[in-house]
Design a protein around this motif. Structure first.
Motif, PDB file in Angstrom:
ATOM      1  N   ASP A   1      35.869  36.639  31.526  1.00  0.00           N
ATOM      2  CA  ASP A   1      35.964  35.407  32.319  1.00  0.00           C
ATOM      3  C   ASP A   1      34.708  35.275  33.181  1.00  0.00           C
ATOM      4  O   ASP A   1      33.820  36.134  33.155  1.00  0.00           O
ATOM      5  CB  ASP A   1      37.243  35.377  33.177  1.00  0.00           C
ATOM      6  N   ALA A   2      34.654  34.192  33.954  1.00  0.00           N
ATOM      7  CA  ALA A   2      33.447  33.891  34.729  1.00  0.00           C
ATOM      8  C   ALA A   2      33.174  34.938  35.801  1.00  0.00           C
ATOM      9  O   ALA A   2      32.015  35.284  36.060  1.00  0.00           O
ATOM     10  CB  ALA A   2      33.571  32.506  35.359  1.00  0.00           C
ATOM     11  N   ALA A   3      34.220  35.436  36.435  1.00  0.00           N
ATOM     12  CA  ALA A   3      34.034  36.437  37.491  1.00  0.00           C
ATOM     13  C   ALA A   3      33.432  37.715  36.914  1.00  0.00           C
ATOM     14  O   ALA A   3      32.514  38.308  37.485  1.00  0.00           O
ATOM     15  CB  ALA A   3      35.358  36.730  38.182  1.00  0.00           C
ATOM     16  N   VAL A   4      33.950  38.137  35.767  1.00  0.00           N
ATOM     17  CA  VAL A   4      33.417  39.334  35.098  1.00  0.00           C
ATOM     18  C   VAL A   4      31.985  39.081  34.636  1.00  0.00           C
ATOM     19  O   VAL A   4      31.136  39.981  34.691  1.00  0.00           O
ATOM     20  CB  VAL A   4      34.321  39.737  33.909  1.00  0.00           C
ATOM     21  N   ALA A   5      31.708  37.859  34.182  1.00  0.00           N
ATOM     22  CA  ALA A   5      30.348  37.533  33.731  1.00  0.00           C
ATOM     23  C   ALA A   5      29.343  37.729  34.859  1.00  0.00           C
ATOM     24  O   ALA A   5      28.250  38.282  34.651  1.00  0.00           O
ATOM     25  CB  ALA A   5      30.292  36.094  33.216  1.00  0.00           C
ATOM     26  N   VAL A   6      29.703  37.292  36.074  1.00  0.00           N
ATOM     27  CA  VAL A   6      28.808  37.450  37.225  1.00  0.00           C
ATOM     28  C   VAL A   6      28.601  38.932  37.535  1.00  0.00           C
ATOM     29  O   VAL A   6      27.472  39.391  37.718  1.00  0.00           O
ATOM     30  CB  VAL A   6      29.367  36.714  38.458  1.00  0.00           C
ATOM     31  N   GLU A   7      29.696  39.684  37.593  1.00  0.00           N
ATOM     32  CA  GLU A   7      29.604  41.120  37.898  1.00  0.00           C
ATOM     33  C   GLU A   7      28.760  41.848  36.849  1.00  0.00           C
ATOM     34  O   GLU A   7      27.915  42.684  37.177  1.00  0.00           O
ATOM     35  CB  GLU A   7      31.002  41.733  37.954  1.00  0.00           C
ATOM     36  N   THR A   8      29.000  41.508  35.564  1.00  0.00           N
ATOM     37  CA  THR A   8      28.281  42.163  34.472  1.00  0.00           C
ATOM     38  C   THR A   8      26.802  41.809  34.501  1.00  0.00           C
ATOM     39  O   THR A   8      25.934  42.678  34.342  1.00  0.00           O
ATOM     40  CB  THR A   8      28.890  41.754  33.115  1.00  0.00           C
ATOM     41  N   ALA A   9      26.509  40.533  34.708  1.00  0.00           N
ATOM     42  CA  ALA A   9      25.113  40.084  34.755  1.00  0.00           C
ATOM     43  C   ALA A   9      24.359  40.781  35.880  1.00  0.00           C
ATOM     44  O   ALA A   9      23.237  41.276  35.687  1.00  0.00           O
ATOM     45  CB  ALA A   9      25.055  38.570  34.932  1.00  0.00           C
ATOM     46  N   LYS A  10      24.964  40.852  37.041  1.00  0.00           N
ATOM     47  CA  LYS A  10      24.308  41.504  38.187  1.00  0.00           C
ATOM     48  C   LYS A  10      24.077  42.988  37.916  1.00  0.00           C
ATOM     49  O   LYS A  10      23.012  43.540  38.210  1.00  0.00           O
ATOM     50  CB  LYS A  10      25.148  41.309  39.451  1.00  0.00           C
ATOM     51  N   ALA A  11      25.072  43.641  37.324  1.00  0.00           N
ATOM     52  CA  ALA A  11      24.959  45.079  37.049  1.00  0.00           C
ATOM     53  C   ALA A  11      23.865  45.360  36.023  1.00  0.00           C
ATOM     54  O   ALA A  11      23.060  46.287  36.184  1.00  0.00           O
ATOM     55  CB  ALA A  11      26.297  45.622  36.563  1.00  0.00           C
ATOM     56  N   LEU A  12      23.814  44.548  34.960  1.00  0.00           N
ATOM     57  CA  LEU A  12      22.829  44.791  33.900  1.00  0.00           C
ATOM     58  C   LEU A  12      21.412  44.440  34.355  1.00  0.00           C
ATOM     59  O   LEU A  12      20.443  45.104  33.961  1.00  0.00           O
ATOM     60  CB  LEU A  12      23.203  44.017  32.635  1.00  0.00           C
ATOM     61  N   ILE A  13      21.289  43.402  35.183  1.00  0.00           N
ATOM     62  CA  ILE A  13      19.975  43.064  35.745  1.00  0.00           C
ATOM     63  C   ILE A  13      19.484  44.209  36.633  1.00  0.00           C
ATOM     64  O   ILE A  13      18.321  44.618  36.572  1.00  0.00           O
ATOM     65  CB  ILE A  13      20.047  41.754  36.562  1.00  0.00           C
ATOM     66  N   ALA A  14      20.377  44.735  37.472  1.00  0.00           N
ATOM     67  CA  ALA A  14      20.005  45.839  38.362  1.00  0.00           C
ATOM     68  C   ALA A  14      19.579  47.060  37.560  1.00  0.00           C
ATOM     69  O   ALA A  14      18.585  47.732  37.876  1.00  0.00           O
ATOM     70  CB  ALA A  14      21.174  46.188  39.284  1.00  0.00           C
ATOM     71  N   ARG A  15      20.321  47.342  36.489  1.00  0.00           N
ATOM     72  CA  ARG A  15      19.988  48.491  35.641  1.00  0.00           C
ATOM     73  C   ARG A  15      18.622  48.301  34.990  1.00  0.00           C
ATOM     74  O   ARG A  15      17.806  49.231  34.932  1.00  0.00           O
ATOM     75  CB  ARG A  15      21.060  48.677  34.559  1.00  0.00           C
ATOM     76  N   ARG A  16      18.360  47.075  34.524  1.00  0.00           N
ATOM     77  CA  ARG A  16      17.065  46.798  33.885  1.00  0.00           C
ATOM     78  C   ARG A  16      15.926  46.957  34.888  1.00  0.00           C
ATOM     79  O   ARG A  16      14.886  47.539  34.579  1.00  0.00           O
ATOM     80  CB  ARG A  16      17.074  45.389  33.289  1.00  0.00           C
TER      81      ARG A  16
END
Length: 236
Positions: free
Chosen positions: A212-227
């Motif tokens: 869902d949209a909430a998970v999309a935000v959390e996932t996007a932020k986490a993967l950007i930070a990891r990158r």
């Protein structure tokens, strides 16, 4: 909650109270009130980026948490997202002038053969509310549309949505095209939509499935930070 809003004169609130009120108005989906609150903070000399992060992004974070936890539902979140967009309409040109940072850039679109866009639109608005720059390329997007958007906008993330089991496989077609053009490693690929799951995302070579949209935000932020961490480590 909304009924009480009429008695509040936003100009009488001090800065911390006004920021809290903007967050509450955002939660309630009150576009005019959010717009007025943003304008008052600008008049008081607040930097656009500070208004974005302290009032709008924090307000949408609260919306996202309650959406994830089942307290808010899609119609209410859409109202909140529209209120956020009303505030962003004022801030966006000012942010561009000041060169304010964003978390990252996202290109998002619904795949070829699929014209469903409510979920995609919600994800796009929630990502923008979290501080991402979002380029929404719409519905029924073929490989060429994705490739053109990636070339033009050079995003950190590519988001693909599908609501039909018949259009799901096209996501793999797009990812294969990224490999073919030698650009797969440049972009984090997130996929979502009702018929998808984590196993499907893994099978087609996406970086993550977002339910869902909430998970999309959390996932996007986490993967950007990891990158960013990986890039920093590589440069050290």
């Amino acid at each position: 909650m909304s009924g009480e809003q009429e008695d509040i004169d936003l100009r009488e609130l001090d800065d911390p109270e006004l920021v809290k009120q903007i967050q509450d108005d955002l939660y309630d989906g009150l576009e005019a009130e959010v717009r007025e609150g943003v304008e008052i903070l600008l008049e008081r000399g607040w930097e656009p980026y500070r208004i974005l992060t302290d009032a709008l992004v924090e307000g949408m974070r609260i919306v996202g948490v309650d959406f994830r936890d089942g307290i808010l539902f899609v119609p209410e979140v859409l109202l909140s997202a529209n209120a956020m967009k009303a505030g962003m309409a004022i801030l966006r040109p000012l942010l561009a002038e000041t060169g304010a940072p964003t978390i990252g850039k996202v290109v998002i679109g619904t795949v070829k053969g699929d014209i469903h866009d409510i979920g995609k639109n919600l994800v796009a608005m929630m990502l923008e509310g979290a501080g991402f720059e979002v380029v929404d390329i719409g519905i029924n997007c073929d490989v060429d549309a994705y490739l053109r958007a990636l070339e033009e906008h050079q995003p950190d993330i590519l988001g693909m949505s599908a609501l039909l089991t018949t259009t799901m496989p096209y996501m793999k077609t797009v990812i294969e095209a990224l490999h073919k053009h030698g650009i797969r490693e440049r972009h984090i690929v997130l996929v979502g939509g009702a018929p998808l799951n984590e196993a499907f995302a893994e099978a087609i070579g996406a970086d993550a499935y977002c339910r869902d949209a909430a998970v999309a935000v959390e996932t996007a932020k986490a993967l950007i930070a990891r990158r960013h961490n990986q890039l920093a480590g590589a440069g050290a």
